[in-house]
Design a protein around this motif. Structure first.
Motif, PDB file in Angstrom:
ATOM      1  N   VAL A   1      30.478  41.619  39.478  1.00 55.91           N
ATOM      2  CA  VAL A   1      31.635  40.730  39.661  1.00 55.91           C
ATOM      3  C   VAL A   1      32.779  41.486  40.326  1.00 55.91           C
ATOM      4  N   LYS A   2      32.948  42.744  39.908  1.00 54.58           N
ATOM      5  CA  LYS A   2      34.060  43.527  40.444  1.00 54.58           C
ATOM      6  C   LYS A   2      33.889  43.857  41.924  1.00 54.58           C
ATOM      7  N   SER A   3      32.629  43.884  42.385  1.00 51.76           N
ATOM      8  CA  SER A   3      32.414  44.236  43.793  1.00 51.76           C
ATOM      9  C   SER A   3      32.180  43.008  44.673  1.00 51.76           C
ATOM     10  N   ALA A   4      32.304  41.820  44.085  1.00 47.34           N
ATOM     11  CA  ALA A   4      32.126  40.586  44.867  1.00 47.34           C
ATOM     12  C   ALA A   4      33.284  40.437  45.860  1.00 47.34           C
ATOM     13  N   PRO A   5      33.116  39.673  46.923  1.00 42.75           N
ATOM     14  CA  PRO A   5      31.944  38.874  47.269  1.00 42.75           C
ATOM     15  C   PRO A   5      30.877  39.686  48.000  1.00 42.75           C
ATOM     16  N   HIS A   6      29.624  39.287  47.781  1.00 45.12           N
ATOM     17  CA  HIS A   6      28.500  39.987  48.399  1.00 45.12           C
ATOM     18  C   HIS A   6      27.884  39.198  49.544  1.00 45.12           C
ATOM     19  N   SER A   7      28.243  37.940  49.672  1.00 42.94           N
ATOM     20  CA  SER A   7      27.529  37.091  50.632  1.00 42.94           C
ATOM     21  C   SER A   7      28.406  36.639  51.805  1.00 42.94           C
TER      22      SER A   7
END
Ligand SMILES: *Cc1c(COP(=O)(O)O)cnc(C)c1O
Length: 479
Positions: A448-454
């Motif tokens: 969650v902390k490194s989102a967004p992934h997309s």
């Protein structure tokens, strides 16, 4: 020079296409200003912009639960009506007789707003919510100047208010004084009493407030402020919980602004264009901006003969395109439709709130109006996950994030407004995504902390993007 001009975005991510340097095109500009325009085919240009447009997220792509400033109902037919050549082709300086049809529509829009909100008159001139606040506060100031010689300068504003409220006070030459809210989110009446002296110009209130709560003590509050010689200002930027159900004038508010570009069918965002009409009770009518649009039984005309007016606040008639969309919306809905829209806005917000209550901390658990707030301050302590992290993770699930870090009196705040137009299926899908994220926070907070992934770009330095916008079309070109 003109290299790295076009960025193509595909499954593989962002790719720069280097193009050969284009021959200079000189439009008779001095040498320093020669434009180096790229040589690209029509199809390439079309594809480039189509690609860009697909990367944009709007209410036409998906759910947009941006609390307070959200995209409410924006029917396409309104856009068509506002684009009628009879309106867009009208010269703003045309004589009143030539603009008779438009004047009639503006007059009727004003009449409808008066009926819905309970006011004697509205001005349609202000170009935004904040501009409406400024206009309304100038009216309050002018009233006190005439009746109290101008010693009333203080405007009381609860701490949950929109930031434009204190800013508009300052602009209008008044003094904003913050009053703390009670733990249950309402106005603290004892705190209010302490401020009610003969320097009070008024109280500025949002009701339902930005926590999505209706102020139940409003009649008592109005009486206190009026008895102290002050006036009440209603921030009606988001009227989709009240329209057709309750009228701010009946609650005791002397002045009110609306955001046509939130509640009445124009999208809010991107900084405009907007329209923030201001309604007043009978005793404040003389101070309304000049000219008003009047009807003498035969003709609609611009009435400049208003000696106590605060003056003009917008050129010509205001933001006509936005007003036309509101007119179409009001005619389309009728009073029954407006009431139904309010009921659905409230129902939808309570539905989403009830589904999320099991997984998220909801600091004001009582029935909400059109929106509600979540606080993730405990998760921040426990897992290091912030409101911004959850907002970013929602993007991975294909949603526009809700409003975050507002109102200011709720730490790690997410403010959700589903609006009146969404189906139960859409709301359920959104709730499922929110519940999945809640589980992720506890099982895999790093995700969650490194989102967004997309998304095409990850986390932006938003402060820097605002302070140092890079608007240069040509990568590397000199200005
Ligand atoms: C949006 C909003 C405003 C300001 O409106 P603008 O048109 O953005 O200036 C003021 N108060 C509240 C509660 C709002 O949501």
């Amino acid at each position: 020079m003109a290299e790295k001009l076009i960025f193509a975005y595909s499954q593989k991510g962002r790719q720069a296409h280097t193009l050969p340097e284009a021959p200079p095109v000189n439009f008779g500009l001095p040498e320093r200003k020669i434009l180096r325009l790229p040589e690209v085919s029509e199809s390439d240009v079309v594809r480039h912009y189509t690609r860009l447009s697909r990367q944009n997220y709007g209410v036409d792509n998906g759910f947009y639960p941006l609390g307070s400033c959200t995209m409410k109902y924006n029917p396409k037919i309104n856009e068509q009506i506002a684009a009628f050549e009879e309106f867009t082709g009208l010269n703003p300086s045309a004589p009143e007789r030539a603009a008779a049809g438009l004047l009639k529509i503006l007059y009727e829009t004003e009449q409808m707003l008066c009926r819905i909100f309970g006011y004697a008159r509205f001005t349609l001139q202000p170009a935004a919510g904040a501009h409406g606040e400024f206009t309304g506060l100038l009216i309050i100031r002018a009233y006190h100047l005439e009746h109290d010689g101008g010693k009333r300068r203080k405007i009381l504003i609860p701490d949950a208010a929109h930031g434009t409220n204190p800013a508009s006070c300052t602009l209008a030459g008044l003094q904003a004084v913050t009053i703390k809210s009670r733990p249950d989110g309402g106005v603290d009446i004892d705190e209010l009493r302490r401020h009610l002296d003969d320097t009070v110009a008024g109280l500025m209130l949002t009701n339902p407030n930005t926590l999505g709560l209706f102020e139940k003590n409003i009649l008592a509050i109005a009486e206190l402020v009026h008895n102290a010689g002050g006036l009440l200002y209603y921030d009606g930027a988001n009227a989709n919980a009240t329209m057709g159900l309750a009228r701010p004038a009946d609650m005791g508010f002397d002045v009110c602004h609306l955001n046509l570009h939130k509640t009445f069918a124009t999208p809010h965002g991107g900084g405009g264009p907007g329209s923030g009409p201001v309604g007043v009770t009978e005793k404040l009518m003389p101070y309304l901006p000049r000219p008003t649009i009047d009807f003498n039984g035969q003709e609609y005309f611009l009435n400049h003969d208003r000696p106590k007016s605060i003056g003009k606040v917008h050129s010509f008639y205001g933001n006509i395109g936005v007003i036309l969309k509101a007119y179409a919306y009001l005619r389309l809905q009728g009073s029954a439709g407006l009431k139904r829209a309010s009921e659905l806005a409230v129902l939808n917000a309570n539905y989403v709130k009830a589904r999320l209550q099991k997984a998220y901390a909801i600091p004001y658990p009582q029935i909400c109006q059109h929106e509600f707030v979540i606080s993730v301050k405990e998760w921040k302590k426990q897992y290091g996950v912030s409101a911004a992290d959850i907002a970013k993770r929602l993007m991975d699930y294909g949603y526009h994030p809700p409003t975050i870090y507002f109102p200011l009196n709720v730490p790690e705040c997410l403010m959700i407004e589903p609006t009146e137009t969404e189906s139960k299926e859409t709301l359920d899908a959104f709730c499922e995504a929110m519940l999945k994220i809640a589980a992720e926070v506890q099982s895999n907070p790093e995700l969650v902390k490194s989102a967004p992934h997309s998304t095409i770009v990850g986390r932006l330095d938003e402060a820097r993007a605002v302070k140092e916008p890079d608007l240069n079309y040509f990568a590397g070109a000199e200005n």
